[in-house]
Design an enzyme around this catalytic site. Structure first.
Site, short mmCIF file in Angstrom:
data_model
loop_
_atom_site.label_atom_id
_atom_site.label_comp_id
_atom_site.label_asym_id
_atom_site.label_seq_id
_atom_site.Cartn_x
_atom_site.Cartn_y
_atom_site.Cartn_z
CD GLU A 178 -3.04 -0.85 2.21
OE1 GLU A 178 -3.60 -0.23 2.68
OE2 GLU A 178 -4.16 -2.04 1.72
CD GLU A 301 -3.22 -6.31 2.76
OE1 GLU A 301 -4.94 -5.64 3.54
OE2 GLU A 301 -2.66 -5.98 2.73
O1 AHR Z 1 -5.52 -6.25 6.59
C1 AHR Z 1 -5.06 -4.93 7.60
C2 AHR Z 1 -4.51 -4.22 7.26
O2 AHR Z 1 -5.53 -3.53 5.32
C3 AHR Z 1 -3.07 -4.30 5.86
O3 AHR Z 1 -2.29 -4.21 7.19
C4 AHR Z 1 -3.03 -3.37 5.01
O4 AHR Z 1 -2.18 -3.19 4.37
C5 AHR Z 1 -4.15 -2.88 4.46
O5 AHR Z 1 -4.58 -1.29 4.68
#
Ligand code: AHR
Length: 492
Positions: A178, A301
């Site tokens: 991110e 994710e």
């Molecule tokens: O999964 C939780 C968080 O969500 C992670 O650390 C991040 O990459 C995303 O914003």
């Protein structure tokens, strides 16, 4: 009132689509809340039965659902993680503050060696996420050397002295996470240059180079995919992408994990299904910039993100999991199968006790969530060969929004059998399934179904099997998919 949807599934079983990479079934384990500490790691001296510090009950359950891949150590945590803090004698490891997640103490008891122990116990491969945001080129390069060198170098010998003779295999390595946000608030152009610089110095013995992952965009964004795929010509095997399901579509009041009505059920699924459009848009850009199809699109994710449970540390992102989460998981997995040509890897967030978890723990107790059961039922799709299917289903609609009432997947499993998965998103109406399939169906189709009386049904520490798969049997010409249910059956 209750009605019955008419759904037609058409396919020619002799047709072959892309292979459904087993890494689509990857998991995510971040140093966050009780995801690693307590959930997986209790330490070798714990009264909770464990192997090398990892709790036996959780490992056994995860092995049973066949975890192919685990991503670690973050997430946002990855861009604050300094690998040298997590090697050597435990009592000499520095204690840090986990500034992203609750401000708690991070003892570094789980570091590189322990993570590889976990992967070995699970029989899984690893996806390690490197620190671009607050680390250095040298630090990342040296971590790679420490893990993979077979030479007589000081770093490789340090690994040996710490108990690991042979180099480890790393399947995927991420360069930052991110980077548009917690990973450094960068612009894609700036990140692109940093990526090229960092990747240049990641050296491994021949044949040991991991697949390298560029940190990409999220939600409706496509710019990161575009800039990265246009400007990084070497050393990148795939681009990551994140999309979470927030029922209310806002970070302040995301929505409750277990107290919801049909309006919120629908909103959750309508938001989940946006994954279809987001994948389509990003893949169209890749098809343009990378017509040879060399880059993967890694959804590393995804999952539901609700308001943190009342009375708990909000930074721990602990939430319960209901039948709704099972439907979300099945809908997303069906989409990943449909885009398997580009989507080679995904990680649901996260494996234990965090967000849309497979497993919840409470002291020595553990339970399997409805999402766990979907992963277990769908494990037949790992490395299966997809079979193109046309699914004609009416809409499940509310207001001016709609999603398909039924989505599905069809594939030939590694065991040679043909599997059909169907999910009915509608909580009120069943679906009558017409199988217009050429290629030979069994007379009786057998498999499993996951459903419950209530949309909000969940497993609790007092009732661990409230939502659990049941045997499902039907004839091909009288196939009814109950409301709010997920079915996986073998067709032959
Ligand atoms: O999964 C939780 C968080 O969500 C992670 O650390 C991040 O990459 C995303 O914003």
């Amino acid at each position: 009132g209750a009605a019955t949807h008419q759904v037609t599934v058409s396919a020619d079983l002799s047709q072959q689509g892309p292979v459904i990479n087993k890494d689509i079934y990857g998991q995510f384990a971040e140093h966050l809340g009780r995801g690693i500490y307590e959930g997986l790691w209790v330490g070798p001296d714990s009264s909770i039965p464990n192997t090398k510090g990892f709790r036996n009950d959780v490992i056994e359950a995860l092995k049973a659902m066949e975890v192919p891949l685990v991503r670690w150590p973050g997430g946002c945590f990855a861009d604050e993680y300094h690998w040298r803090d997590g090697i050597g004698p435990k009592d000499e490891r520095p204690v840090k503050v986990n500034t992203h997640w609750g401000g708690v103490e991070e003892t570094n008891a789980v570091g590189t060696h322990e993570f590889f122990d976990l992967a070995e116990l699970l029989g899984a491969e690893v996806y390690i996420n490197g620190n671009l945001g607050s680390g250095t080129v040298r630090e990342m390069a040296e971590w790679m050397e420490y893990m993979t060198s077979d030479k007589n170098s000081t770093l490789a010998n340090q690994r040996r002295a710490n108990g690991r003779e042979k180099p480890w295999d790393i399947k995927y390595f991420g360069i930052g996470n991110e980077s548009w946000g917690c990973g450094g608030h960068m612009e894609p152009d700036y990140y692109t240059d940093l990526y090229r610089q960092y990747a240049t110095f990641l050296k491994t013995p021949p044949g040991k180079k991991p697949l390298l992952v560029g940190s990409g965009g999220h939600t409706e964004d496509t710019q990161w995919t575009d800039v990265l795929s246009k400007n990084i010509e070497r050393d990148m095997d795939g681009i990551s992408y994140h999309f979470y399901t927030l029922p209310n579509d806002e970070w302040e009041t995301k929505g409750h994990a277990t107290k919801f009505d049909e309006k919120m059920w629908f909103a959750t699924l309508e938001r989940t299904y946006r994954m279809d459009e987001y994948l389509k848009n990003n893949i169209a850009i890749l098809d343009k910039n990378d017509p040879e199809g060399e880059l993967g699109f890694y959804v590393d994710e995804w999952g539901t993100w609700y308001d943190a449970e009342e009375g708990r540390e909000p930074g721990f992102l602990y939430q319960q999991n209901t039948l709704r989460d099972a439907v979300v998981a099945a809908v997303n997995l069906n989409l990943f199968h449909a885009y398997a040509k580009r989507v080679h890897m995904t990680n649901i967030a996260q494996m234990v006790n965090v967000l849309q978890a497979m497993i919840l723990t409470d002291g020595p107790e553990m339970l399997k969530t409805p999402t766990y059961h979907i992963y277990d039922m769908y494990s037949v799709f790992q490395d299966a060969t997809s079979i193109p299917l046309t699914l004609e289903a009416p809409d499940y609609a509310m207001g001016d929004k709609a999603v398909p009432a039924v989505t599905g997947s069809l594939a030939k499993g590694k065991d040679g059998r043909t599997y059909l998965a169907l999910v009915n998103l509608d909580p009120n109406n069943s679906a009558s399934i017409k199988l217009d399939v050429s290629g030979g169906l069994d007379k009786t189709l057998k498999g499993e179904i996951l459903t419950a009386e209530k949309m909000t049904a969940k497993n609790t520490f007092d009732d661990k099997d409230a939502v659990t798969p049941k045997a499902f049997k039907t004839t091909a010409d009288d196939f009814t998919l109950p409301a709010k249910s997920i079915v996986v059956v073998a067709l032959n």
